[in-house]
Design a protein around this motif. Structure first.
Motif, PDB file in Angstrom:
ATOM      1  N   SER A 199     -31.588  44.487  17.451  1.00  0.00           N
ATOM      2  CA  SER A 199     -32.444  45.401  18.209  1.00  0.00           C
ATOM      3  C   SER A 199     -33.147  44.649  19.339  1.00  0.00           C
ATOM      4  N   PRO A 200     -33.757  45.382  20.286  1.00  0.00           N
ATOM      5  CA  PRO A 200     -34.531  44.710  21.353  1.00  0.00           C
ATOM      6  C   PRO A 200     -35.652  43.840  20.802  1.00  0.00           C
ATOM      7  N   VAL A 201     -36.204  44.226  19.642  1.00  0.00           N
ATOM      8  CA  VAL A 201     -37.259  43.421  19.017  1.00  0.00           C
ATOM      9  C   VAL A 201     -36.707  42.057  18.606  1.00  0.00           C
ATOM     10  N   GLU A 207     -37.553  35.060  22.582  1.00  0.00           N
ATOM     11  CA  GLU A 207     -38.376  34.754  23.757  1.00  0.00           C
ATOM     12  C   GLU A 207     -39.800  34.371  23.361  1.00  0.00           C
ATOM     13  N   LEU A 208     -40.313  35.031  22.319  1.00  0.00           N
ATOM     14  CA  LEU A 208     -41.701  34.811  21.899  1.00  0.00           C
ATOM     15  C   LEU A 208     -41.786  33.926  20.652  1.00  0.00           C
ATOM     16  N   TRP A 209     -40.843  33.029  20.522  1.00  0.00           N
ATOM     17  CA  TRP A 209     -40.750  32.182  19.327  1.00  0.00           C
ATOM     18  C   TRP A 209     -42.064  31.459  19.025  1.00  0.00           C
ATOM     19  N   ASP A 210     -42.652  30.823  20.014  1.00  0.00           N
ATOM     20  CA  ASP A 210     -43.868  30.027  19.801  1.00  0.00           C
ATOM     21  C   ASP A 210     -45.076  30.899  19.465  1.00  0.00           C
ATOM     22  N   VAL A 211     -45.164  32.074  20.084  1.00  0.00           N
ATOM     23  CA  VAL A 211     -46.255  33.001  19.770  1.00  0.00           C
ATOM     24  C   VAL A 211     -46.121  33.468  18.321  1.00  0.00           C
TER      25      VAL A 211
END
Length: 284
Positions: A199-201, A207-211
């Motif tokens: 899914s897009p999530v 992309e938001l691995w570190d967050v």
């Protein structure tokens, strides 16, 4: 190469396995077959132990909630499948909730999870849980900062009340590396039977691995406790993660006929371990 003539020459299973062992360096398929065979040989006795465990849960009216959390494609669903494969469906359930309805959005956050909790004599497997609000929701912007902060304050008290009412909560975190997650995503996209899993999530998670890591670490440090500790499962090797997580659950209880089907049900501490601040994780 396996020919019909060669296959017919094997007198028994041992001959065939010895052939694969002797020639695995020449053909990677042989090694894969051996690995799967050894995995199945270990899995089936553990599943037989799970049947004994479930009988005990029913007889003693225990309430068991097993939570499976982790990044996308970390192996949660496959592990749940192996847990429940041979269990009595009348005394166990898998809970994988969709996004909340408009009505649920205006309820107390835990409302929709409370009705899914196990009754006496039951086991419930949560494929993701109320901990969506600890990591996924704040990372993806699905909740406000106030909702997140309220949840983090309330969840230890919520779990303590469940513990005091006789519900055992087992919290697994399946830890996968960024590289392995990406490989699994690509494999899903190339498989027409598994495209629905991406899914897009999922894509945004890379992309938001570190967050994601920041929120995950906050969740561990603020919600890990003696009555419902976080248990880290290294899951780059899916088969190993399945076996060791089953062993961990079985090792926690003194059920009837324990060890009848397996020589050992002690989990490998290199694969499964309770969270502590210096725990080395694959998805750090």
């Amino acid at each position: 190469m396996l020919t019909e003539e060669l296959t017919n020459s094997f007198k028994n299973k041992s001959n065939f396995l010895n052939f694969l062992q002797d020639n695995k360096d020449q053909n990677p398929i042989y090694e894969s077959v051996l690995e799967k065979y050894e995995y199945e040989q270990e899995l089936l006795p553990l599943q037989a132990e799970l049947v004994e465990f479930q009988r005990w849960v029913q007889k003693e009216n225990k309430k068991i909630a097993i939570i499976f959390e982790g990044r996308d494609a970390s192996g949660k669903g496959g592990t749940i499948k192996r847990f429940k494969e041979h269990l009595n469906p009348r005394a166990m359930r898998v809970v994988a909730l969709n996004k909340p309805t408009e009505v649920e959005k205006n309820q107390w956050y835990f409302n929709r999870y409370i009705k899914e909790l196990p009754n006496a004599g039951g086991i419930v497997f949560f494929d993701r849980s109320w901990y969506n609000r600890a990591v996924v929701e704040p990372v993806m912007g699905f909740c406000t900062k106030q909702q997140y902060n309220r949840f983090m304050i309330q969840v230890p008290e919520f779990e303590n009340m469940l513990y005091e009412s006789g519900t055992t909560i087992i919290k697994f975190w399946f830890s996968v590396s960024k590289e392995e997650q990406q490989r699994r995503f690509e494999k899903r996209l190339n498989n027409p039977l598994k495209k629905w899993k991406f899914s897009p999530v999922d894509e945004k998670g890379q992309e938001l691995w570190d967050v994601f890591t920041t929120y995950k670490n906050q969740m561990f440090s603020r919600t890990h406790n003696s009555f419902s500790p976080w248990v880290i499962v290294k899951s780059n090797n899916k088969k190993q993660a399945r076996l060791e997580s089953i062993k961990y659950v079985l090792s926690l209880f003194d059920y009837d006929n324990k060890g009848k089907n397996c020589k050992t049900i002690l989990p490998d501490p290199n694969v499964v371990q309770r969270y502590f601040r210096n725990t080395i994780q694959l998805d750090r």
